[in-house]
Design a protein around this motif. Structure first.
Motif, short mmCIF file in Angstrom:
data_model
loop_
_atom_site.label_atom_id
_atom_site.label_comp_id
_atom_site.label_asym_id
_atom_site.label_seq_id
_atom_site.Cartn_x
_atom_site.Cartn_y
_atom_site.Cartn_z
N SER A 77 -6.99 -3.06 5.06
CA SER A 77 -7.31 -1.87 4.26
C SER A 77 -6.08 -0.99 4.10
O SER A 77 -5.81 -0.48 3.01
CB SER A 77 -8.43 -1.07 4.90
N ALA A 78 -5.35 -0.81 5.19
CA ALA A 78 -4.13 0.00 5.13
C ALA A 78 -3.12 -0.64 4.18
O ALA A 78 -2.45 0.05 3.40
CB ALA A 78 -3.53 0.15 6.53
N GLN A 79 -3.02 -1.96 4.21
CA GLN A 79 -2.10 -2.67 3.32
C GLN A 79 -2.52 -2.51 1.86
O GLN A 79 -1.68 -2.29 0.99
CB GLN A 79 -2.04 -4.15 3.70
N LEU A 80 -3.82 -2.62 1.60
CA LEU A 80 -4.32 -2.42 0.23
C LEU A 80 -3.98 -1.02 -0.27
O LEU A 80 -3.57 -0.84 -1.41
CB LEU A 80 -5.84 -2.63 0.18
N THR A 81 -4.17 -0.03 0.60
CA THR A 81 -3.87 1.36 0.24
C THR A 81 -2.40 1.51 -0.11
O THR A 81 -2.05 2.19 -1.08
CB THR A 81 -4.26 2.30 1.39
N ALA A 82 -1.54 0.86 0.66
CA ALA A 82 -0.10 0.98 0.44
C ALA A 82 0.37 0.22 -0.80
O ALA A 82 1.30 0.66 -1.48
CB ALA A 82 0.65 0.47 1.67
N ASP A 83 -0.29 -0.90 -1.10
CA ASP A 83 0.21 -1.79 -2.15
C ASP A 83 -0.46 -1.64 -3.52
O ASP A 83 0.01 -2.23 -4.48
CB ASP A 83 0.03 -3.26 -1.72
N GLU A 85 -2.99 0.55 -6.58
CA GLU A 85 -3.45 1.82 -7.16
C GLU A 85 -4.79 2.17 -6.51
O GLU A 85 -5.51 1.28 -6.04
CB GLU A 85 -3.62 1.67 -8.68
N PRO A 86 -5.15 3.47 -6.49
CA PRO A 86 -6.37 3.89 -5.78
C PRO A 86 -7.64 3.14 -6.18
O PRO A 86 -8.41 2.74 -5.31
CB PRO A 86 -6.48 5.38 -6.12
N ALA A 87 -7.89 2.96 -7.46
CA ALA A 87 -9.12 2.28 -7.88
C ALA A 87 -9.11 0.83 -7.42
O ALA A 87 -10.10 0.33 -6.86
CB ALA A 87 -9.28 2.36 -9.40
N GLU A 88 -8.02 0.15 -7.65
CA GLU A 88 -7.90 -1.25 -7.25
C GLU A 88 -8.06 -1.39 -5.73
O GLU A 88 -8.75 -2.28 -5.24
CB GLU A 88 -6.54 -1.80 -7.69
N ALA A 89 -7.42 -0.50 -4.99
CA ALA A 89 -7.51 -0.54 -3.53
C ALA A 89 -8.94 -0.30 -3.06
O ALA A 89 -9.42 -0.98 -2.15
CB ALA A 89 -6.57 0.50 -2.91
N PHE A 90 -9.63 0.65 -3.66
CA PHE A 90 -11.01 0.95 -3.27
C PHE A 90 -11.91 -0.26 -3.44
O PHE A 90 -12.62 -0.67 -2.51
CB PHE A 90 -11.56 2.13 -4.08
N PHE A 91 -11.90 -0.86 -4.63
CA PHE A 91 -12.80 -1.98 -4.90
C PHE A 91 -12.41 -3.23 -4.10
O PHE A 91 -13.27 -3.97 -3.62
CB PHE A 91 -12.88 -2.27 -6.40
N ALA A 92 -11.11 -3.44 -3.91
CA ALA A 92 -10.67 -4.57 -3.08
C ALA A 92 -11.10 -4.37 -1.63
O ALA A 92 -11.52 -5.32 -0.95
CB ALA A 92 -9.16 -4.74 -3.18
N CYS A 93 -11.02 -3.15 -1.13
CA CYS A 93 -11.44 -2.86 0.24
C CYS A 93 -12.95 -3.02 0.39
O CYS A 93 -13.42 -3.55 1.40
CB CYS A 93 -10.98 -1.47 0.64
#
Length: 190
Positions: A77-83, A85-93
């Protein structure tokens, strides 16, 4: 030597422990928690004595698997947040948490039946995931990708419900994808 000053594991012991956790995670997730520890040791290529040196009971092994899974979710999750955009990171998480939670309820029930307080062992990684989810939610809401009225407790309830629903669907990837699409559509602002 006191517990606070335990020596680090030798390289071979650390590899054995990691291998046991990998195999136990796979076996418990795919075949259930009823698989005997001897079978896990054999699949990991170690003796049962090695397994019990690292995990004195089956419950200790189950607990370690759960902790490791949550720590992995937190790190990813931390990696998704860093890598991302917010929307993409949210749905991927969201997808990550659901996918990685398979079998979690069975693990928790087995530990509870053995009198183990899984909540205590999982407290730290659970806090980390909760904090990351809160940050991802706020970021996605600021990016206008998620409904502004959705709160963290509602998001967590939705994750728990989605995990249970996905377990009911089984391994049908098309059905799972449809469910994610329906849920993600409902999360987006109107």
């Amino acid at each position: 030597m006191s517990g606070a000053q335990e020596r680090p594991l030798r390289a071979d012991a650390a590899r054995n422990r990691a291998r046991l956790l990998d195999v136990a995670t796979e076996v418990f997730t795919t075949r259930g928690v009823g698989v005997p520890t001897e079978e896990i040791a054999r699949a990991a290529g170690v003796g049962v004595g090695t397994l019990f040196r690292h995990f004195p009971t089956k419950e200790a092994l189950l607990e370690a698997v759960m902790v490791r899974r949550l720590e992995s979710i937190a790190a990813q999750s931390a990696q998704l947040t860093a890598d991302s955009e917010p929307a993409e990171a949210f749905f991927a998480c969201f997808r990550l948490v659901v996918d990685q939670s398979a079998g979690k309820n069975e693990f928790a029930q087995a530990l509870a039946a053995a009198g183990v307080d899984a909540q205590a062992a999982l407290q730290e990684p659970s806090k980390a995931i909760r904090a990351q989810l809160a940050g991802l939610l706020v970021g996605a809401q600021r990016a206008a990708a998620v409904r502004p009225e959705l709160g963290l407790s509602e998001l967590i309830a939705l994750l728990v419900g989605t995990t249970t629903m996905m377990e009911q669907l089984g391994a049908d990837p098309a059905a799972r994808q449809r469910m994610f699409e329906v849920i993600f559509d409902g999360l987006r602002p109107r």
